[in-house]
Scaffold this active site. Sequence first.
Site, PDB file in Angstrom:
ATOM      1  N   LEU A  94      41.402   5.840  36.038  1.00 26.13           N
ATOM      2  CA  LEU A  94      42.495   5.104  35.612  1.00 26.13           C
ATOM      3  C   LEU A  94      43.185   4.433  36.667  1.00 26.13           C
ATOM      4  CD1 LEU A  94      43.670   7.823  32.881  1.00 26.13           C
ATOM      5  CD2 LEU A  94      42.792   5.197  32.308  1.00 26.13           C
ATOM      6  N   ASN A 108      43.860  16.570  32.647  1.00 20.50           N
ATOM      7  CA  ASN A 108      42.424  16.463  32.745  1.00 20.50           C
ATOM      8  C   ASN A 108      41.904  17.896  32.733  1.00 20.50           C
ATOM      9  OD1 ASN A 108      39.929  15.095  33.297  1.00 20.50           O
ATOM     10  ND2 ASN A 108      40.095  15.765  35.179  1.00 20.50           N
ATOM     11  N   HIS A 110      38.496  19.673  34.179  1.00 24.35           N
ATOM     12  CA  HIS A 110      37.493  19.734  35.185  1.00 24.35           C
ATOM     13  C   HIS A 110      36.715  21.032  35.110  1.00 24.35           C
ATOM     14  CE1 HIS A 110      35.272  18.022  38.628  1.00 24.35           C
ATOM     15  NE2 HIS A 110      35.605  19.596  39.048  1.00 24.35           N
ATOM     16  N   ASP A 151      41.081  14.606  40.971  1.00 21.96           N
ATOM     17  CA  ASP A 151      41.243  15.886  40.680  1.00 21.96           C
ATOM     18  C   ASP A 151      42.319  16.631  41.594  1.00 21.96           C
ATOM     19  OD1 ASP A 151      39.295  15.874  38.732  1.00 21.96           O
ATOM     20  OD2 ASP A 151      37.762  16.164  40.273  1.00 21.96           O
ATOM     21  N   GLU A 181      36.414  26.029  29.027  1.00 26.37           N
ATOM     22  CA  GLU A 181      37.088  24.781  28.598  1.00 26.37           C
ATOM     23  C   GLU A 181      37.964  24.686  27.377  1.00 26.37           C
ATOM     24  OE1 GLU A 181      34.726  21.037  29.686  1.00 26.37           O
ATOM     25  OE2 GLU A 181      33.602  22.406  31.120  1.00 26.37           O
TER      26      GLU A 181
END
Length: 199
Positions: A94, A108, A110, A151, A181
Amino acid sequence: MLNIAVLVSGGGTNLQAIIDSVENQTLKDVTIKCVISNKSDAYALERARKHGIASSCISPKDYGSKEEYGKYLAEYLKEQGVELVVLAGFLVVLPPEFIREFSGRIINIHPSLIPSFCGDGFYGLKVHEAALARGVKVTGATVHYVDEGTDTGPIILQKAVEVEEGDTPEILQKRVMEQAEWVILPKAIEMIAEDRRKI
Ligand code: GRF
């Protein structure tokens, strides 16, 4: 109520974990306002449709520049009243203008324990290939806030997953998704919604 948008590029299993948590009420006071993919054939869009969630493909390819794309995306999300942007396997970097616009309101997931196996070039199976090549015995997943680096933003939650004898990148990827996750992404959203309730 916390209004979220989920940005995706692929299969959308993390999106599914969020949808399930909202539907079974483990994720309370959260509304998925929309799902956006940069790829029109992402199965994640189908998952959204099946659950009656507004979904659309907004791709940087259709805009003159990354800046223009970021501007349009930010306007679209603001019009929808989105308060938290969740990147769930979203493979577009982005633009800074977008990140500034939603500063502190983008998270986010990861698939490693940051700061290991993260940063430029570490996405998808590549992360798990690198973990296996290094011979780590434990890996996992991280949910973090998004800043202008890759990240590098503040960590919200992490969960460790054991590497097992005979793991392939595909097997390890699946275990990291199932055990980490799909657990910590809805949990992180819940924590953010909960903090808002306190405010
Ligand atoms: C996940 O491994 C996520 O950590 C990474 O991309 C993958 C997306 O998978 N950023 P899915 O589309 O949620 O199934």
